[in-house]
Write an enzyme that holds these catalytic residues in place. Structure first.
Site, PDB file in Angstrom:
ATOM      1  N   HIS A   1       0.698  -1.443   0.154  1.00 37.26           N
ATOM      2  CA  HIS A   1       0.054   0.147   0.004  1.00 37.26           C
ATOM      3  C   HIS A   1       0.943   1.204  -0.106  1.00 37.26           C
ATOM      4  O   HIS A   1       1.967   1.234   0.433  1.00 37.26           O
ATOM      5  CB  HIS A   1      -0.774  -0.027   1.312  1.00 37.26           C
ATOM      6  CG  HIS A   1       0.058  -0.092   2.283  1.00 37.26           C
ATOM      7  ND1 HIS A   1       0.438  -1.076   2.944  1.00 37.26           N
ATOM      8  CD2 HIS A   1       0.191   1.151   3.260  1.00 37.26           C
ATOM      9  CE1 HIS A   1       0.967  -0.595   4.251  1.00 37.26           C
ATOM     10  NE2 HIS A   1       1.001   0.437   4.227  1.00 37.26           N
TER      11      HIS A   1
ATOM     12  N   HIS B   1       5.239   5.945  -1.145  1.00 33.70           N
ATOM     13  CA  HIS B   1       5.892   4.874  -1.513  1.00 33.70           C
ATOM     14  C   HIS B   1       5.167   3.555  -1.074  1.00 33.70           C
ATOM     15  O   HIS B   1       4.317   3.454  -0.330  1.00 33.70           O
ATOM     16  CB  HIS B   1       7.077   4.839  -0.708  1.00 33.70           C
ATOM     17  CG  HIS B   1       7.326   4.561   0.553  1.00 33.70           C
ATOM     18  ND1 HIS B   1       6.942   5.674   1.508  1.00 33.70           N
ATOM     19  CD2 HIS B   1       7.383   3.624   1.314  1.00 33.70           C
ATOM     20  CE1 HIS B   1       6.974   5.049   2.712  1.00 33.70           C
ATOM     21  NE2 HIS B   1       7.070   3.839   2.672  1.00 33.70           N
TER      22      HIS B   1
END
Length: 170
Positions: free
Chosen positions: A34, A116
């Site tokens: 995620h 990220h």
């Protein structure tokens, strides 16, 4: 209730990330790959209701967008994390800034927000450099359409699961 906000990437990105995470991320089984929008925070039922209304108001006016993962990077020497990086993180940063106000505002975040997908964390410095050398052989070229965000909650066993999803409708 312990909650957080995330963007889940496409299956292709998740498969790529998990091919590394299963060996390099001790949190592999607790949450799928995620992009974190808001790290975990503890809320009660009243706060949860107000947070849900806030997220709905933001997502009602925020249009879907495209992101492109084009490389890996690391937070070394601050922390030994290796991750999938975005070619242009600004759309995610702008969404994060709009969401993280009011009850979702962070009190003095420890780091500058960098969207990220984590590939490995809690690595030794030697492991980090070895992984970085290995992963540099991979071609990173994934494009995702972001059209929803997810409010997660942490279960008693430490895993994270979806509480509610919100479509970007702007």
């Amino acid at each position: 209730m312990h909650i957080g906000l995330v963007i889940f990437p496409s299956r292709a990105v998740q498969d790529f990330a998990n091919s590394w995470r299963k060996r390099l991320d001790p949190r592999y089984s607790a949450i799928q790959p995620h992009l974190t929008l808001r790290p975990g925070l503890e809320v009660d039922e009243v706060e949860l209701s107000m947070i849900t209304a806030h997220i709905e108001s933001v997502t009602a006016t925020y249009a879907p967008f495209t992101i492109h993962y084009d490389r890996t990077s690391t937070f070394y020497p601050v922390t030994n994390v290796i991750y999938l990086a975005l070619e242009n993180p600004q759309p995610v940063i702008t969404l994060q800034e709009r969401l993280c106000s009011g009850l979702l505002e962070e009190d003095g975040p420890a780091y500058v927000y960098t969207p990220h997908v984590t590939l490995g964390q809690e690595l030794s410095s030697d492991e980090l450099h070895d992984v970085r050398a290995s992963i540099s052989q991979e071609t990173i070229d994934f494009t995702d359409r972001v059209d929803r965000i997810h409010l997660l909650y942490q279960t008693a066993n430490g895993s994270w699961t979806a509480y509610q999803s919100f479509l970007l409708q702007g």
